[in-house]
Design a protein around this motif. Structure first.
Motif, PDB file in Angstrom:
ATOM      1  N   ALA A 133       0.825  -1.213   0.000  1.00  0.00           N
ATOM      2  CA  ALA A 133       0.000   0.000   0.000  1.00  0.00           C
ATOM      3  C   ALA A 133       0.856   1.259   0.000  1.00  0.00           C
ATOM      4  O   ALA A 133       1.909   1.294   0.638  1.00  0.00           O
ATOM      5  CB  ALA A 133      -0.913  -0.001   1.225  1.00  0.00           C
ATOM      6  N   PRO A 134       0.386   2.294  -0.686  1.00  0.00           N
ATOM      7  CA  PRO A 134       1.116   3.570  -0.674  1.00  0.00           C
ATOM      8  C   PRO A 134       0.821   4.343   0.611  1.00  0.00           C
ATOM      9  O   PRO A 134      -0.227   4.147   1.225  1.00  0.00           O
ATOM     10  CB  PRO A 134       0.555   4.305  -1.890  1.00  0.00           C
ATOM     11  N   PRO A 135       1.710   5.254   0.992  1.00  0.00           N
ATOM     12  CA  PRO A 135       1.512   6.009   2.232  1.00  0.00           C
ATOM     13  C   PRO A 135       0.666   7.265   2.025  1.00  0.00           C
ATOM     14  O   PRO A 135       1.062   8.367   2.383  1.00  0.00           O
ATOM     15  CB  PRO A 135       2.939   6.360   2.637  1.00  0.00           C
ATOM     16  N   VAL A 136      -0.491   7.120   1.405  1.00  0.00           N
ATOM     17  CA  VAL A 136      -1.368   8.264   1.157  1.00  0.00           C
ATOM     18  C   VAL A 136      -2.757   8.004   1.714  1.00  0.00           C
ATOM     19  O   VAL A 136      -3.254   6.873   1.650  1.00  0.00           O
ATOM     20  CB  VAL A 136      -1.465   8.606  -0.353  1.00  0.00           C
ATOM     21  N   GLU A 137      -3.342   9.038   2.279  1.00  0.00           N
ATOM     22  CA  GLU A 137      -4.716   9.003   2.796  1.00  0.00           C
ATOM     23  C   GLU A 137      -4.973   7.814   3.715  1.00  0.00           C
ATOM     24  O   GLU A 137      -6.055   7.225   3.700  1.00  0.00           O
ATOM     25  CB  GLU A 137      -5.707   9.021   1.639  1.00  0.00           C
ATOM     26  N   GLY A 138      -3.982   7.419   4.497  1.00  0.00           N
ATOM     27  CA  GLY A 138      -4.165   6.359   5.482  1.00  0.00           C
ATOM     28  C   GLY A 138      -4.201   4.949   4.929  1.00  0.00           C
ATOM     29  O   GLY A 138      -4.488   4.004   5.662  1.00  0.00           O
ATOM     30  N   GLU A 139      -3.904   4.786   3.650  1.00  0.00           N
ATOM     31  CA  GLU A 139      -3.959   3.443   3.050  1.00  0.00           C
ATOM     32  C   GLU A 139      -2.963   2.487   3.699  1.00  0.00           C
ATOM     33  O   GLU A 139      -3.285   1.330   3.970  1.00  0.00           O
ATOM     34  CB  GLU A 139      -3.710   3.514   1.545  1.00  0.00           C
ATOM     35  N   ALA A 140      -1.741   2.947   3.936  1.00  0.00           N
ATOM     36  CA  ALA A 140      -0.726   2.084   4.550  1.00  0.00           C
ATOM     37  C   ALA A 140      -1.116   1.738   5.985  1.00  0.00           C
ATOM     38  O   ALA A 140      -0.881   0.615   6.446  1.00  0.00           O
ATOM     39  CB  ALA A 140       0.635   2.748   4.513  1.00  0.00           C
ATOM     40  N   ASN A 141      -1.720   2.666   6.709  1.00  0.00           N
ATOM     41  CA  ASN A 141      -2.162   2.385   8.079  1.00  0.00           C
ATOM     42  C   ASN A 141      -3.254   1.320   8.093  1.00  0.00           C
ATOM     43  O   ASN A 141      -3.218   0.395   8.902  1.00  0.00           O
ATOM     44  CB  ASN A 141      -2.666   3.654   8.758  1.00  0.00           C
ATOM     45  N   ARG A 142      -4.219   1.444   7.189  1.00  0.00           N
ATOM     46  CA  ARG A 142      -5.281   0.425   7.108  1.00  0.00           C
ATOM     47  C   ARG A 142      -4.692  -0.928   6.705  1.00  0.00           C
ATOM     48  O   ARG A 142      -5.057  -1.964   7.263  1.00  0.00           O
ATOM     49  CB  ARG A 142      -6.362   0.855   6.114  1.00  0.00           C
ATOM     50  N   ALA A 143      -3.766  -0.917   5.748  1.00  0.00           N
ATOM     51  CA  ALA A 143      -3.134  -2.167   5.312  1.00  0.00           C
ATOM     52  C   ALA A 143      -2.344  -2.793   6.451  1.00  0.00           C
ATOM     53  O   ALA A 143      -2.357  -4.020   6.616  1.00  0.00           O
ATOM     54  CB  ALA A 143      -2.226  -1.904   4.112  1.00  0.00           C
ATOM     55  N   LEU A 144      -1.670  -1.970   7.252  1.00  0.00           N
ATOM     56  CA  LEU A 144      -0.920  -2.488   8.397  1.00  0.00           C
ATOM     57  C   LEU A 144      -1.844  -3.165   9.398  1.00  0.00           C
ATOM     58  O   LEU A 144      -1.574  -4.285   9.848  1.00  0.00           O
ATOM     59  CB  LEU A 144      -0.141  -1.359   9.082  1.00  0.00           C
ATOM     60  N   CYS A 145      -2.937  -2.515   9.744  1.00  0.00           N
ATOM     61  CA  CYS A 145      -3.872  -3.092  10.715  1.00  0.00           C
ATOM     62  C   CYS A 145      -4.482  -4.388  10.182  1.00  0.00           C
ATOM     63  O   CYS A 145      -4.608  -5.365  10.918  1.00  0.00           O
ATOM     64  CB  CYS A 145      -4.949  -2.081  11.073  1.00  0.00           C
ATOM     65  N   ASP A 146      -4.840  -4.408   8.904  1.00  0.00           N
ATOM     66  CA  ASP A 146      -5.378  -5.632   8.296  1.00  0.00           C
ATOM     67  C   ASP A 146      -4.332  -6.746   8.299  1.00  0.00           C
ATOM     68  O   ASP A 146      -4.641  -7.899   8.613  1.00  0.00           O
ATOM     69  CB  ASP A 146      -5.840  -5.366   6.856  1.00  0.00           C
ATOM     70  N   PHE A 147      -3.094  -6.412   7.942  1.00  0.00           N
ATOM     71  CA  PHE A 147      -1.996  -7.380   7.911  1.00  0.00           C
ATOM     72  C   PHE A 147      -1.776  -7.980   9.299  1.00  0.00           C
ATOM     73  O   PHE A 147      -1.670  -9.197   9.451  1.00  0.00           O
ATOM     74  CB  PHE A 147      -0.729  -6.688   7.408  1.00  0.00           C
ATOM     75  N   LEU A 148      -1.689  -7.119  10.313  1.00  0.00           N
ATOM     76  CA  LEU A 148      -1.459  -7.608  11.674  1.00  0.00           C
ATOM     77  C   LEU A 148      -2.620  -8.451  12.166  1.00  0.00           C
ATOM     78  O   LEU A 148      -2.417  -9.491  12.790  1.00  0.00           O
ATOM     79  CB  LEU A 148      -1.194  -6.439  12.623  1.00  0.00           C
ATOM     80  N   ALA A 149      -3.845  -8.034  11.899  1.00  0.00           N
ATOM     81  CA  ALA A 149      -5.016  -8.804  12.329  1.00  0.00           C
ATOM     82  C   ALA A 149      -4.989 -10.202  11.716  1.00  0.00           C
ATOM     83  O   ALA A 149      -5.201 -11.203  12.411  1.00  0.00           O
ATOM     84  CB  ALA A 149      -6.294  -8.076  11.945  1.00  0.00           C
ATOM     85  N   LYS A 150      -4.695 -10.277  10.430  1.00  0.00           N
ATOM     86  CA  LYS A 150      -4.646 -11.571   9.736  1.00  0.00           C
ATOM     87  C   LYS A 150      -3.552 -12.467  10.312  1.00  0.00           C
ATOM     88  O   LYS A 150      -3.786 -13.628  10.618  1.00  0.00           O
ATOM     89  CB  LYS A 150      -4.411 -11.342   8.248  1.00  0.00           C
ATOM     90  N   HIS A 151      -2.347 -11.933  10.462  1.00  0.00           N
ATOM     91  CA  HIS A 151      -1.217 -12.743  10.912  1.00  0.00           C
ATOM     92  C   HIS A 151      -1.258 -13.073  12.401  1.00  0.00           C
ATOM     93  O   HIS A 151      -0.676 -14.071  12.820  1.00  0.00           O
ATOM     94  CB  HIS A 151       0.097 -12.058  10.542  1.00  0.00           C
TER      95      HIS A 151
END
Length: 98
Positions: free
Chosen positions: A40-58
């Protein structure tokens, strides 16, 4: 060594994010944080949402159990995950050493 602390009903730990990577993955340790590469790119919170989704999954928790405490606009973040132990985080992210 990962700086991970147990708090009431969960853990808090440091994360170093590398946005716009070729794939989503745990890239090991970066100083006292876990380094995570995200597509995810670091714009408009996309990377933050991707991080939270990634951590939740793993980590095997729901997305609602993952919260960014600090670092919403930077690469260095402090993450709180409820309903999990520090040992489980280390094992599930592949950072546990016997």
């Amino acid at each position: 060594m990962l700086d991970i602390r147990s708090v009431q009903n969960g853990v808090v730990f440091k994360v170093r994010v590398q946005p716009r990577a070729s794939k989503d993955q745990v890239a090991g340790l970066w100083e006292d944080a876990v380094k995570i590469r995200l597509t995810a790119p670091p714009v408009e919170g996309e990377a933050n949402r991707a991080l939270c989704d990634f951590l939740a999954k793993h980590l095997g928790v729901t997305r609602a159990q993952v919260d960014l405490v600090t670092g919403q606009t930077g690469r260095n973040k402090l993450v709180r995950v409820s309903g999990i132990t520090a040992e489980s985080v280390l094992q599930r992210l592949g950072l546990y050493k016997n």
